[in-house]
Design an enzyme around this catalytic site. Sequence first.
Site, PDB file in Angstrom:
ATOM      1  N   GLU A 174      14.638 -28.350   8.748  1.00 40.52           N
ATOM      2  CA  GLU A 174      15.075 -28.552  10.169  1.00 40.52           C
ATOM      3  C   GLU A 174      15.488 -27.282  10.586  1.00 40.52           C
ATOM      4  O   GLU A 174      15.595 -26.854  11.813  1.00 40.52           O
ATOM      5  CB  GLU A 174      15.958 -29.714  10.330  1.00 40.52           C
TER       6      GLU A 174
ATOM      7  N   TYR B 231      20.069 -31.899  17.706  1.00 37.77           N
ATOM      8  CA  TYR B 231      18.731 -32.342  17.271  1.00 37.77           C
ATOM      9  C   TYR B 231      18.488 -32.321  15.910  1.00 37.77           C
ATOM     10  O   TYR B 231      18.026 -33.328  15.441  1.00 37.77           O
ATOM     11  CB  TYR B 231      17.596 -31.349  18.057  1.00 37.77           C
TER      12      TYR B 231
ATOM     13  N   ASP C 227      13.512 -33.057  21.722  1.00 34.00           N
ATOM     14  CA  ASP C 227      13.613 -31.473  22.025  1.00 34.00           C
ATOM     15  C   ASP C 227      12.875 -31.411  23.330  1.00 34.00           C
ATOM     16  O   ASP C 227      12.336 -32.324  23.900  1.00 34.00           O
ATOM     17  CB  ASP C 227      12.872 -30.673  20.847  1.00 34.00           C
TER      18      ASP C 227
END
Length: 210
Positions: free
Chosen positions: A40, A123, A141
């Site tokens: 990520e 996020y 996103d």
Amino acid sequence: MFDPQHDFVDPLLDWHERNGRHDLPWREPDRTPFEVLLAEILLQRTTAEAVAGAYRPFAARYPTPETVAAAPTEEIEALVAPLGLVKRAAYLRRCAQQILARPSGDVPREYPELVGLHGVGEYTARSVLIHVTGLGIAAVDTNVRRLLSRFFDVTPDRDRIAVLADALAPPTRSADFQHAMLDFAAEVCTAGSPACSSCPLRGPCASAEE
Ligand code: SF4
């Protein structure tokens, strides 16, 4: 009568089973929570295509927070340099150090603790929770926001879309749903030229173009 599950979630998951990016290495099962977090952070403001080639060697070299914390920043910088955002090397080291300072020595499983890690924003924290714990939420996103805003004809307000995405996320398939939204927004409901004429969501979509 419009039904978000029937008209959006189910066809999106069907599309993803047939057309999704199932080859992305960070979507493989049995990844450790640290490998999930690593992916990520590498994906932040970087395309999946760019990260796809770099992820395996990176995760092989730094499979644990211990290995990241022990590596010189310059060594990590050299590996992330092809992806840009070289400052992620320093983020990663500080993040690994924070994880090692925790009593468990492992990636947190709670949102407030995750967003307290260096380089981890909303996020990233949400995506880690989806993939590590299976929590039935979504991570929004720019691409996901565009897709939901178009389909449901709502303003692309960050908070409003986040509430909508969470409500749509199937409790037992949140990772599949997340992958489906990301892939669909990247390949069908694109920013510049959405493929409305062949879109499987065309019927109920509020923004389908002729
Ligand atoms: S019909 Fe067009 S706007 Fe609607 S989801 Fe499909 S590609 Fe996006």
